[in-house]
Motif scaffolding. Structure first.
Motif, PDB file in Angstrom:
ATOM      1  N   GLN A 193       0.823  -1.215   0.000  1.00  0.00           N
ATOM      2  CA  GLN A 193       0.000   0.000   0.000  1.00  0.00           C
ATOM      3  C   GLN A 193       0.855   1.262   0.000  1.00  0.00           C
ATOM      4  O   GLN A 193       0.571   2.215  -0.732  1.00  0.00           O
ATOM      5  CB  GLN A 193      -0.912   0.003   1.231  1.00  0.00           C
ATOM      6  N   PHE A 203      -4.797   0.828  -4.501  1.00  0.00           N
ATOM      7  CA  PHE A 203      -5.597  -0.263  -3.949  1.00  0.00           C
ATOM      8  C   PHE A 203      -4.660  -1.387  -3.533  1.00  0.00           C
ATOM      9  O   PHE A 203      -3.961  -1.950  -4.370  1.00  0.00           O
ATOM     10  CB  PHE A 203      -6.599  -0.771  -4.982  1.00  0.00           C
ATOM     11  N   VAL A 205      -4.123  -5.036  -2.689  1.00  0.00           N
ATOM     12  CA  VAL A 205      -4.846  -6.274  -2.977  1.00  0.00           C
ATOM     13  C   VAL A 205      -3.870  -7.448  -3.007  1.00  0.00           C
ATOM     14  O   VAL A 205      -2.806  -7.358  -3.631  1.00  0.00           O
ATOM     15  CB  VAL A 205      -5.567  -6.199  -4.348  1.00  0.00           C
ATOM     16  N   ALA A 238     -13.587  -8.825  -4.744  1.00  0.00           N
ATOM     17  CA  ALA A 238     -14.080  -7.694  -3.951  1.00  0.00           C
ATOM     18  C   ALA A 238     -13.361  -6.408  -4.330  1.00  0.00           C
ATOM     19  O   ALA A 238     -13.976  -5.331  -4.400  1.00  0.00           O
ATOM     20  CB  ALA A 238     -13.891  -7.990  -2.465  1.00  0.00           C
ATOM     21  N   ALA A 239     -12.064  -6.501  -4.604  1.00  0.00           N
ATOM     22  CA  ALA A 239     -11.290  -5.316  -4.971  1.00  0.00           C
ATOM     23  C   ALA A 239     -11.729  -4.760  -6.316  1.00  0.00           C
ATOM     24  O   ALA A 239     -11.812  -3.531  -6.495  1.00  0.00           O
ATOM     25  CB  ALA A 239      -9.799  -5.652  -5.004  1.00  0.00           C
ATOM     26  N   ALA A 293     -14.711  -4.957  -7.612  1.00  0.00           N
ATOM     27  CA  ALA A 293     -15.988  -4.269  -7.376  1.00  0.00           C
ATOM     28  C   ALA A 293     -15.743  -2.906  -6.742  1.00  0.00           C
ATOM     29  O   ALA A 293     -16.385  -1.913  -7.122  1.00  0.00           O
ATOM     30  CB  ALA A 293     -16.875  -5.121  -6.475  1.00  0.00           C
ATOM     31  N   ARG A 294     -14.822  -2.840  -5.800  1.00  0.00           N
ATOM     32  CA  ARG A 294     -14.520  -1.569  -5.133  1.00  0.00           C
ATOM     33  C   ARG A 294     -13.921  -0.565  -6.118  1.00  0.00           C
ATOM     34  O   ARG A 294     -14.284   0.614  -6.115  1.00  0.00           O
ATOM     35  CB  ARG A 294     -13.550  -1.807  -3.974  1.00  0.00           C
ATOM     36  N   ILE A 295     -13.003  -1.032  -6.974  1.00  0.00           N
ATOM     37  CA  ILE A 295     -12.385  -0.140  -7.957  1.00  0.00           C
ATOM     38  C   ILE A 295     -13.458   0.465  -8.859  1.00  0.00           C
ATOM     39  O   ILE A 295     -13.475   1.675  -9.110  1.00  0.00           O
ATOM     40  CB  ILE A 295     -11.328  -0.891  -8.785  1.00  0.00           C
ATOM     41  N   GLU A 296     -14.372  -0.375  -9.339  1.00  0.00           N
ATOM     42  CA  GLU A 296     -15.413   0.139 -10.236  1.00  0.00           C
ATOM     43  C   GLU A 296     -16.378   1.064  -9.503  1.00  0.00           C
ATOM     44  O   GLU A 296     -16.838   2.060 -10.067  1.00  0.00           O
ATOM     45  CB  GLU A 296     -16.148  -1.016 -10.911  1.00  0.00           C
ATOM     46  N   ASP A 297     -16.667   0.769  -8.248  1.00  0.00           N
ATOM     47  CA  ASP A 297     -17.559   1.633  -7.465  1.00  0.00           C
ATOM     48  C   ASP A 297     -16.938   3.003  -7.209  1.00  0.00           C
ATOM     49  O   ASP A 297     -17.617   4.029  -7.278  1.00  0.00           O
ATOM     50  CB  ASP A 297     -17.900   0.976  -6.117  1.00  0.00           C
ATOM     51  N   GLU A 298     -15.641   3.009  -6.908  1.00  0.00           N
ATOM     52  CA  GLU A 298     -14.985   4.247  -6.499  1.00  0.00           C
ATOM     53  C   GLU A 298     -14.315   4.995  -7.650  1.00  0.00           C
ATOM     54  O   GLU A 298     -14.080   6.201  -7.552  1.00  0.00           O
ATOM     55  CB  GLU A 298     -13.922   3.944  -5.427  1.00  0.00           C
TER      56      GLU A 298
END
Length: 255
Positions: free
Chosen positions: A40, A60, A62, A72-73, A75-80
């Motif tokens: 990170q 991110f 991961v 899950a990562a 999905a988070r990347i696309e959401d954010e």
């Protein structure tokens, strides 16, 4: 390169070496860059450089060897950060170990990082690309996977797998408007190369031998790779899929 501005790009292993250089180049061309790495702090450092040059990036952390965590990562990347347009599979690791001196634990580590991680992130990203009917995947292979390399038997097997996998994805997804290509670096001055030569012993002698073997007379640098990677991710390469290109200073010249 045409068609990169405003695109969302995921670069795995983006915190150092070829990955970091690629992240910075995508940002220079106006793409939004998701820097994906286990480290990170190092990923944050790359994002800081992207922002300092006026670009847009997010870090991110991961573990790409963990499928559920990777899904899950994504999905988070696309959401954010927005729908993923481009995936660069750059994550990798190696160490000089002759095959007969290696064993199952080492094989598992090499396979998990260099092959399974590519499968783990490509699957959820490709699902979304396929639904949208567009996308670019560029995977970083190695000429070790095309011609073999002493002390890198399992790594070479993994990179050969990445090449075959990428060509198969290119065939399966062509009608969905998705391209999949491979860039194979030659001997490139990265932290992984330093670790490899350290494990092999007589590091400077090996460096000299590598350099003499390259027709262009020097080892590669991380900055030598992004041009080919960005080209294959761009609109300029819209009619190119299932291909493998070496960036090796002429060390390997595959037909």
């Amino acid at each position: 390169m045409r068609g990169l501005k405003g695109k969302t790009v995921v670069v795995t292993g983006g915190a150092g070496g070829i990955g970091a250089a690629t992240c910075l180049r995508f940002a220079e061309d106006g793409a939004r860059v998701a820097v994906v790495d286990l480290n990170q702090e190092a990923a944050d450092g790359v994002v800081a450089k992207i922002k300092a040059q006026g670009g847009e990036g997010m870090a991110f952390s991961v573990d790409l060897t963990d499928f559920d965590a990777t899904v899950a990562a994504v999905a988070r990347i696309e959401d954010e950060f927005g729908a993923i347009d481009i995936l660069v599979n750059n994550v990798g690791w190696d160490l000089f170990v002759p095959f007969l001196k290696s064993g199952p634990d080492f094989w598992t580590k090499i396979i998990d990082i260099n092959l399974r991680a590519v499968l783990n992130i490509t699957h959820p990203v490709l699902e979304r690309m396929s639904e949208r009917g567009a996308g670019r995947i560029v995977s970083i292979g190695s000429d070790a996977g095309r011609g073999g390399s002493s002390g890198e038997s399992v790594y070479a097997a993994c990179k050969a797998g990445v090449i075959a996998f990428s060509k198969t994805i290119a065939r399966e997804q062509a009608r969905r408007g998705i391209t999949s290509n491979v860039v194979c670096p030659g001997v490139t001055e990265t932290g992984m190369l330093e670790n490899f030569m350290e494990a092999a012993g007589d590091k400077e002698k090996l460096r000299t031998a590598f350099t003499r073997a390259v027709p262009l007379g020097r080892l590669g640098k991380p900055e030598d790779l992004p041009g080919a990677i960005l080209f294959l991710a761009s609109d300029d390469a819209a009619f190119i899929t299932g291909q493998v290109i070496s960036v090796s200073g002429g060390l390997t010249m595959h037909g």
